[in-house]
Design an enzyme around this catalytic site. Structure first.
Site, mmCIF file in Angstrom:
data_model
loop_
_atom_site.group_PDB
_atom_site.id
_atom_site.type_symbol
_atom_site.label_atom_id
_atom_site.label_comp_id
_atom_site.label_asym_id
_atom_site.label_seq_id
_atom_site.Cartn_x
_atom_site.Cartn_y
_atom_site.Cartn_z
ATOM 1 N N SER A 15 -24.561 1.474 21.593
ATOM 2 C CA SER A 15 -23.542 0.489 21.205
ATOM 3 C C SER A 15 -24.164 -0.800 20.695
ATOM 4 O O SER A 15 -23.530 -1.552 19.951
ATOM 5 C CB SER A 15 -22.632 0.177 22.406
ATOM 6 O OG SER A 15 -23.414 -0.130 23.547
ATOM 7 N N SER A 40 -19.563 -1.245 26.531
ATOM 8 C CA SER A 40 -19.240 -1.891 25.250
ATOM 9 C C SER A 40 -18.484 -0.963 24.302
ATOM 10 O O SER A 40 -19.023 -0.534 23.268
ATOM 11 C CB SER A 40 -20.524 -2.365 24.571
ATOM 12 O OG SER A 40 -21.260 -3.185 25.419
ATOM 13 N N VAL A 65 -25.522 7.034 32.111
ATOM 14 C CA VAL A 65 -26.588 8.041 32.077
ATOM 15 C C VAL A 65 -27.284 8.220 33.426
ATOM 16 O O VAL A 65 -27.991 9.197 33.637
ATOM 17 C CB VAL A 65 -27.639 7.744 30.981
ATOM 18 C CG1 VAL A 65 -27.043 7.876 29.600
ATOM 19 C CG2 VAL A 65 -28.299 6.381 31.200
ATOM 20 N N ASN A 91 -32.522 6.047 25.098
ATOM 21 C CA ASN A 91 -32.726 4.621 24.834
ATOM 22 C C ASN A 91 -32.114 3.731 25.911
ATOM 23 O O ASN A 91 -32.632 2.656 26.190
ATOM 24 C CB ASN A 91 -32.123 4.301 23.462
ATOM 25 C CG ASN A 91 -31.962 2.818 23.239
ATOM 26 O OD1 ASN A 91 -32.893 2.125 22.850
ATOM 27 N ND2 ASN A 91 -30.750 2.298 23.494
ATOM 28 N N TYR A 154 -40.742 -8.735 34.968
ATOM 29 C CA TYR A 154 -40.505 -7.433 34.349
ATOM 30 C C TYR A 154 -40.958 -6.275 35.241
ATOM 31 O O TYR A 154 -40.983 -5.124 34.832
ATOM 32 C CB TYR A 154 -41.242 -7.400 33.000
ATOM 33 C CG TYR A 154 -40.772 -6.349 32.029
ATOM 34 C CD1 TYR A 154 -39.602 -6.515 31.296
ATOM 35 C CD2 TYR A 154 -41.499 -5.181 31.832
ATOM 36 C CE1 TYR A 154 -39.183 -5.551 30.399
ATOM 37 C CE2 TYR A 154 -41.082 -4.213 30.934
ATOM 38 C CZ TYR A 154 -39.920 -4.413 30.221
ATOM 39 O OH TYR A 154 -39.505 -3.466 29.327
ATOM 40 N N LYS A 161 -40.329 2.117 33.561
ATOM 41 C CA LYS A 161 -40.770 2.658 32.265
ATOM 42 C C LYS A 161 -42.057 3.470 32.422
ATOM 43 O O LYS A 161 -42.272 4.445 31.696
ATOM 44 C CB LYS A 161 -40.976 1.522 31.258
ATOM 45 C CG LYS A 161 -39.682 0.838 30.824
ATOM 46 C CD LYS A 161 -38.826 1.773 29.990
ATOM 47 C CE LYS A 161 -37.570 1.098 29.476
ATOM 48 N NZ LYS A 161 -36.727 2.004 28.701
ATOM 49 N N THR A 192 -32.984 -8.811 21.218
ATOM 50 C CA THR A 192 -31.716 -8.101 21.438
ATOM 51 C C THR A 192 -30.947 -8.837 22.534
ATOM 52 O O THR A 192 -31.452 -9.795 23.121
ATOM 53 C CB THR A 192 -31.947 -6.647 21.906
ATOM 54 O OG1 THR A 192 -32.610 -6.678 23.180
ATOM 55 C CG2 THR A 192 -32.778 -5.838 20.925
HETATM 56 N N1 LIG Z 1 -35.732 -5.294 23.217
HETATM 57 C C1 LIG Z 1 -37.040 -5.141 23.421
HETATM 58 O O1 LIG Z 1 -37.845 -6.061 23.213
HETATM 59 C C2 LIG Z 1 -37.571 -3.827 23.887
HETATM 60 C C3 LIG Z 1 -38.957 -3.649 23.883
HETATM 61 C C4 LIG Z 1 -39.470 -2.423 24.303
HETATM 62 C C5 LIG Z 1 -38.619 -1.412 24.702
HETATM 63 N N2 LIG Z 1 -37.274 -1.623 24.717
HETATM 64 C C6 LIG Z 1 -36.429 -0.532 25.175
HETATM 65 O O2 LIG Z 1 -35.501 -0.196 24.159
HETATM 66 C C7 LIG Z 1 -34.278 0.215 24.752
HETATM 67 C C8 LIG Z 1 -33.125 -0.619 24.232
HETATM 68 O O3 LIG Z 1 -33.376 -1.977 24.515
HETATM 69 P P1 LIG Z 1 -32.402 -3.124 23.972
HETATM 70 O O4 LIG Z 1 -33.166 -4.378 24.069
HETATM 71 O O5 LIG Z 1 -31.810 -2.705 22.674
HETATM 72 O O6 LIG Z 1 -31.265 -3.112 25.105
HETATM 73 P P2 LIG Z 1 -29.775 -3.755 25.105
HETATM 74 O O7 LIG Z 1 -29.574 -4.599 23.918
HETATM 75 O O8 LIG Z 1 -29.613 -4.335 26.469
HETATM 76 O O9 LIG Z 1 -28.848 -2.464 24.986
HETATM 77 C C9 LIG Z 1 -28.832 -1.547 26.049
HETATM 78 C C10 LIG Z 1 -27.969 -0.366 25.679
HETATM 79 O O10 LIG Z 1 -28.010 0.557 26.776
HETATM 80 C C11 LIG Z 1 -26.693 0.837 27.206
HETATM 81 N N3 LIG Z 1 -26.670 1.109 28.648
HETATM 82 C C12 LIG Z 1 -27.070 0.305 29.651
HETATM 83 N N4 LIG Z 1 -26.904 0.941 30.837
HETATM 84 C C13 LIG Z 1 -26.376 2.161 30.544
HETATM 85 C C14 LIG Z 1 -25.969 3.271 31.331
HETATM 86 N N5 LIG Z 1 -26.097 3.268 32.674
HETATM 87 N N6 LIG Z 1 -25.466 4.359 30.704
HETATM 88 C C15 LIG Z 1 -25.338 4.383 29.347
HETATM 89 N N7 LIG Z 1 -25.708 3.358 28.557
HETATM 90 C C16 LIG Z 1 -26.212 2.263 29.152
HETATM 91 C C17 LIG Z 1 -25.887 -0.379 26.827
HETATM 92 O O11 LIG Z 1 -24.525 0.023 26.754
HETATM 93 P P3 LIG Z 1 -23.301 -1.054 26.899
HETATM 94 O O12 LIG Z 1 -23.343 -1.817 25.612
HETATM 95 O O13 LIG Z 1 -22.088 -0.226 27.040
HETATM 96 O O14 LIG Z 1 -23.649 -1.896 28.084
HETATM 97 C C18 LIG Z 1 -26.522 -0.745 25.471
HETATM 98 O O15 LIG Z 1 -25.981 0.069 24.451
HETATM 99 C C19 LIG Z 1 -34.490 0.127 26.252
HETATM 100 O O16 LIG Z 1 -34.927 1.364 26.738
HETATM 101 C C20 LIG Z 1 -35.592 -0.902 26.381
HETATM 102 O O17 LIG Z 1 -36.318 -0.797 27.568
HETATM 103 C C21 LIG Z 1 -36.740 -2.811 24.320
#
Ligand SMILES: NC(=O)c1ccc[n+]([C@@H]2O[C@H](COP(=O)([O-])OP(=O)(O)OC[C@H]3O[C@@H](n4cnc5c(N)ncnc54)[C@H](OP(=O)(O)O)[C@@H]3O)[C@@H](O)[C@H]2O)c1
Length: 254
Positions: A15, A40, A65, A91, A154, A161, A192
């Site tokens: 989302s 969302s 999930v 993700n 973190y 992770k 994000t």
């Molecule tokens: N951003 C970074 O700098 C970064 C760096 C390295 C790795 N990552 C990894 O990339 C991935 C995405 O990160 P992001 O920053 O894009 O995160 P984000 O903006 O917080 O988005 C998280 C997403 O996960 C969904 N979600 C959370 N809990 C859930 C659950 N229990 N069941 C189903 N969906 C769920 C949320 O859905 P809702 O909208 O419905 O809440 C949202 O769509 C993560 O695995 C994160 O660890 C991120």
């Protein structure tokens, strides 16, 4: 040119943020896409509209999930409505940013259920469809530098992770001979919704230029999605149980 026409992809947590970018990128390459979210719904519908406008089949499924029943229902929905699953992008993640000393059992359980146990639920339910994909089934797992580096606030997410990356390698061992690739994309810092809440986020974002080797160009969700696209395609058929780092080079030096 990567062509995913005829493939069906499920992207957890699509989302918003990186998951959203992955869903859009896979659809741009031709895949039909299942959007997953937990709260969302409006944002999920927005992504679905964007993908439908490309002429792809798309559906949104609300599922936590970390809950086995939710995951089983979501995978059953994909089987009933799409009849196949070729690509799974794991993700979705949660955890909150806090010192380990302030971490409760509830925080720990939430992070481990959403970030780690989810991969067990997802692949137990989805493996039969991935194994019978036309070509190899593809699983791509999103991870971060917290698996092997220490970052402020973190610890819980980083620990989860690290466990997730180990699980992904073991899933690769279990599923590799059954026609499925399991690989990890390890992303650097992307702005994000979640990282904007990191304590000291503004300073971290400001410091990125000196860490990467990309000048003023910052890592975006779409850069991460491009790596996911590669690992979701037949170009990576011989890449198994590996981690692809996308961070503009920031993690290879002090
Ligand atoms: N951003 C970074 O700098 C970064 C760096 C390295 C790795 N990552 C990894 O990339 C991935 C995405 O990160 P992001 O920053 O894009 O995160 P984000 O903006 O917080 O988005 C998280 C997403 O996960 C969904 N979600 C959370 N809990 C859930 C659950 N229990 N069941 C189903 N969906 C769920 C949320 O859905 P809702 O909208 O419905 O809440 C949202 O769509 C993560 O695995 C994160 O660890 C991120």
């Amino acid at each position: 040119m990567i062509d995913l026409t005829g493939k069906v992809a499920l992207v957890t947590g699509s989302s918003r943020g990186i998951g959203r970018a992955c869903a859009v990128r896979l659809a741009e390459a031709g895949a039909d896409v299942v959007i997953n979210y937990v709260t969302s719904s409006r944002e999920a519908e927005n992504v679905a509209e964007e993908i439908a406008a490309m002429g792809r089949r798309v559906a949104c499924v609300r599922a936590d999930v970390g809950q086995e029943e939710d995951v089983e229902d979501m995978v059953a929905f994909v089987r009933d409505q799409f009849g196949q699953l070729d690509i799974l992008v794991h993700n979705a993640a949660t955890g909150g940013f806090r010192p380990l000393a302030a971490t409760s059992q509830r925080h720990f359980d939430a992070a481990m259920h959403t970030n780690v146990l989810s991969l067990v639920h997802l692949l137990k339910a989805a493996a039969p469809m991935l194994e019978s994909a036309d070509g190899r089934g593809k699983v791509v797992v999103l991870s971060s530098h917290g698996t092997h580096m220490a970052l402020p606030m973190y610890g819980l997410i980083g620990g989860s992770k690290a466990a997730l990356a180990a699980l992904a390698r073991h899933w690769a061992l279990e599923l590799g001979d059954r026609g499925v690739n399991v690989n990890v994309v390890e992303a650097g810092l992307v702005e994000t919704d979640s990282t904007r809440r990191l304590p000291g986020a503004a300073e971290m974002f400001a410091g990125r230029a000196s860490k990467t080797m990309m000048g003023e160009r910052m890592l975006e969700a779409t850069d991460v999605a491009d790596c996911v696209l590669f690992l979701a395609s037949s170009l990576s058929d011989l890449v198994q149980g590996q981690t692809l780092v996308v961070d503009g080079g920031s993690a290879i030096h002090i």
